[in-house]
Write a protein that holds these residues in place. Sequence first.
Motif, mmCIF file in Angstrom:
data_model
loop_
_atom_site.group_PDB
_atom_site.id
_atom_site.type_symbol
_atom_site.label_atom_id
_atom_site.label_comp_id
_atom_site.label_asym_id
_atom_site.label_seq_id
_atom_site.Cartn_x
_atom_site.Cartn_y
_atom_site.Cartn_z
ATOM 1 N N GLN A 26 0.846 -1.191 0.000
ATOM 2 C CA GLN A 26 0.000 0.000 0.000
ATOM 3 C C GLN A 26 0.878 1.236 0.000
ATOM 4 O OE1 GLN A 26 -2.207 0.441 3.655
ATOM 5 N NE2 GLN A 26 -0.529 -0.368 4.893
ATOM 6 N N GLY A 27 0.293 2.363 -0.347
ATOM 7 C CA GLY A 27 1.002 3.618 -0.201
ATOM 8 C C GLY A 27 1.062 4.000 1.262
ATOM 9 N N PRO A 28 1.995 4.860 1.631
ATOM 10 C CA PRO A 28 2.067 5.300 3.031
ATOM 11 C C PRO A 28 0.849 6.139 3.391
ATOM 12 C CG PRO A 28 3.484 6.648 1.653
ATOM 13 C CD PRO A 28 2.975 5.547 0.769
ATOM 14 N N PRO A 29 0.524 6.256 4.662
ATOM 15 C CA PRO A 29 -0.596 7.107 5.072
ATOM 16 C C PRO A 29 -0.384 8.544 4.596
ATOM 17 C CG PRO A 29 0.197 5.776 6.897
ATOM 18 C CD PRO A 29 1.197 5.617 5.799
ATOM 19 N N MET A 30 -1.502 9.256 4.412
ATOM 20 C CA MET A 30 -1.408 10.655 4.023
ATOM 21 C C MET A 30 -0.889 11.462 5.203
ATOM 22 S SD MET A 30 -1.749 12.296 1.246
ATOM 23 C CE MET A 30 -2.375 12.234 -0.422
ATOM 24 N N ARG A 31 0.425 11.408 5.384
ATOM 25 C CA ARG A 31 1.037 12.117 6.506
ATOM 26 C C ARG A 31 0.993 13.626 6.281
ATOM 27 N NH1 ARG A 31 5.089 8.283 5.021
ATOM 28 N NH2 ARG A 31 5.010 6.401 6.293
ATOM 29 N N GLU A 32 1.267 14.347 7.350
ATOM 30 C CA GLU A 32 1.347 15.794 7.228
ATOM 31 C C GLU A 32 2.558 16.168 6.387
ATOM 32 O OE1 GLU A 32 1.643 16.365 11.386
ATOM 33 O OE2 GLU A 32 -0.446 16.938 11.609
ATOM 34 N N PRO A 33 2.470 17.243 5.635
ATOM 35 C CA PRO A 33 3.610 17.653 4.805
ATOM 36 C C PRO A 33 4.824 18.007 5.668
ATOM 37 C CG PRO A 33 1.607 18.825 4.192
ATOM 38 C CD PRO A 33 1.316 18.131 5.467
ATOM 39 N N ILE A 34 5.988 17.680 5.173
ATOM 40 C CA ILE A 34 7.220 18.068 5.847
ATOM 41 C C ILE A 34 7.296 19.589 5.895
ATOM 42 C CG2 ILE A 34 9.746 17.999 5.733
ATOM 43 C CD1 ILE A 34 9.448 15.346 4.221
ATOM 44 N N GLY A 35 7.554 20.106 7.078
ATOM 45 C CA GLY A 35 7.611 21.553 7.229
ATOM 46 C C GLY A 35 6.307 22.173 7.665
ATOM 47 N N SER A 36 5.254 21.345 7.730
ATOM 48 C CA SER A 36 3.957 21.861 8.175
ATOM 49 C C SER A 36 3.212 20.749 8.917
ATOM 50 C CB SER A 36 3.134 22.358 6.982
ATOM 51 O OG SER A 36 1.965 23.016 7.414
ATOM 52 N N GLU A 37 3.869 20.218 9.947
ATOM 53 C CA GLU A 37 3.389 19.016 10.605
ATOM 54 C C GLU A 37 2.056 19.186 11.334
ATOM 55 O OE1 GLU A 37 6.511 19.838 10.272
ATOM 56 O OE2 GLU A 37 7.373 18.037 9.375
ATOM 57 N N ASN A 38 1.668 20.376 11.672
ATOM 58 C CA ASN A 38 0.423 20.578 12.404
ATOM 59 C C ASN A 38 -0.728 21.073 11.537
ATOM 60 O OD1 ASN A 38 1.549 19.869 14.945
ATOM 61 N ND2 ASN A 38 2.514 21.884 15.073
ATOM 62 N N ALA A 39 -0.521 21.080 10.234
ATOM 63 C CA ALA A 39 -1.552 21.597 9.328
ATOM 64 C C ALA A 39 -2.653 20.563 9.127
ATOM 65 C CB ALA A 39 -0.936 21.967 7.985
ATOM 66 N N SER A 40 -3.897 21.002 9.133
ATOM 67 C CA SER A 40 -5.028 20.145 8.836
ATOM 68 C C SER A 40 -4.970 19.700 7.378
ATOM 69 C CB SER A 40 -6.339 20.898 9.075
ATOM 70 O OG SER A 40 -7.423 20.230 8.473
ATOM 71 N N ILE A 41 -5.468 18.497 7.103
ATOM 72 C CA ILE A 41 -5.501 17.993 5.730
ATOM 73 C C ILE A 41 -6.234 18.946 4.797
ATOM 74 C CG2 ILE A 41 -7.599 16.636 6.184
ATOM 75 C CD1 ILE A 41 -6.535 14.543 4.245
ATOM 76 N N HIS A 42 -7.198 19.674 5.325
ATOM 77 C CA HIS A 42 -7.978 20.584 4.498
ATOM 78 C C HIS A 42 -7.276 21.927 4.281
ATOM 79 C CE1 HIS A 42 -11.166 17.680 4.740
ATOM 80 N NE2 HIS A 42 -11.156 17.748 6.061
ATOM 81 N N ASN A 43 -6.168 22.148 4.985
ATOM 82 C CA ASN A 43 -5.435 23.406 4.838
ATOM 83 C C ASN A 43 -4.109 23.246 4.111
ATOM 84 O OD1 ASN A 43 -7.441 24.806 6.261
ATOM 85 N ND2 ASN A 43 -6.485 24.372 8.229
ATOM 86 N N TRP A 44 -3.838 22.055 3.582
ATOM 87 C CA TRP A 44 -2.608 21.879 2.820
ATOM 88 C C TRP A 44 -2.605 22.787 1.598
ATOM 89 C CZ3 TRP A 44 -2.897 15.815 2.589
ATOM 90 C CH2 TRP A 44 -2.580 15.296 3.845
ATOM 91 N N THR A 45 -1.461 23.355 1.309
ATOM 92 C CA THR A 45 -1.338 24.168 0.100
ATOM 93 C C THR A 45 -1.203 23.246 -1.115
ATOM 94 O OG1 THR A 45 1.083 24.244 0.155
ATOM 95 C CG2 THR A 45 -0.109 25.929 1.436
ATOM 96 N N ASP A 46 -1.369 23.824 -2.298
ATOM 97 C CA ASP A 46 -1.207 23.038 -3.523
ATOM 98 C C ASP A 46 0.186 22.425 -3.600
ATOM 99 O OD1 ASP A 46 -3.756 23.777 -4.163
ATOM 100 O OD2 ASP A 46 -3.199 25.198 -5.743
ATOM 101 N N ALA A 47 1.178 23.191 -3.218
ATOM 102 C CA ALA A 47 2.553 22.686 -3.259
ATOM 103 C C ALA A 47 2.731 21.517 -2.293
ATOM 104 C CB ALA A 47 3.534 23.805 -2.923
ATOM 105 N N GLN A 48 2.096 21.583 -1.120
ATOM 106 C CA GLN A 48 2.202 20.504 -0.145
ATOM 107 C C GLN A 48 1.498 19.239 -0.638
ATOM 108 O OE1 GLN A 48 0.624 22.667 3.182
ATOM 109 N NE2 GLN A 48 2.656 23.106 4.022
ATOM 110 N N VAL A 49 0.384 19.397 -1.336
ATOM 111 C CA VAL A 49 -0.294 18.244 -1.929
ATOM 112 C C VAL A 49 0.637 17.534 -2.907
ATOM 113 C CG1 VAL A 49 -2.159 17.530 -3.487
ATOM 114 C CG2 VAL A 49 -2.629 19.147 -1.635
#
Length: 210
Positions: A26-49
């Motif tokens: 399987q793919g890894p879990p949708m972890r938080e982006p590196i550099g923004s570990e406390n960001a909500s999944i709904h607040n990820w930037t396009d670059a972080q996606v």
Amino acid sequence: MVGAYGSGKTVLTEALEYLTGLPRTQGPPMREPIGSENASIHNWTDAQVLQLTVNRYAERIAGEAAQSKGFFSDGSVLHEWIYAKLRLAVGSYPSTAYPLASRYRDPVTRAYEQVADEIGLLAKRHVVRGAYEAFFHVPIEFDLAENNRPINETFRKLSDDLLLPALQESGIPVHRVTGPLEQRLEQVLKVTGVKPVSTVAEAVKKTQNA
């Protein structure tokens, strides 16, 4: 095993591992982006996606390559491209199921989406080069759980709208599996011819108790 989020791919591949002895990947879990570990999944930037998409793509391929004797995959490399493209174009909770081609994107979003589509070309090439022997499409047969909704039902529909043509384009056989878990397992066994190492009932029980 391919299909929209929440269609039952994970449970099915877990049960298949018990049933056949073949490992699941399987793919890894949708972890938080590196550099923004406390960001909500709904607040990820396009670059972080896109950062997460590249990471999941690379880790999925590495996981598949490590299983030289075969595996059942929970999802596929195509899913990384589809999630990124839809997330960029419509967000996690699109209000309508209008086709993507008819939707407006601002120039910045279009640029990010083009990057996602380039990753999609890599994923499609990986598939065509023999990454998988067959696809088993698990359709949407039940609603998302109330406590597990990083996306909505419209996002799921749009996911399958992108996935199914990509599967057909690949030239890899596509089989549809439906019904309760026991029925899905029997369908996969019939197509693959893999010899089981336990009964279907035992595999289902182990999966439910895991």
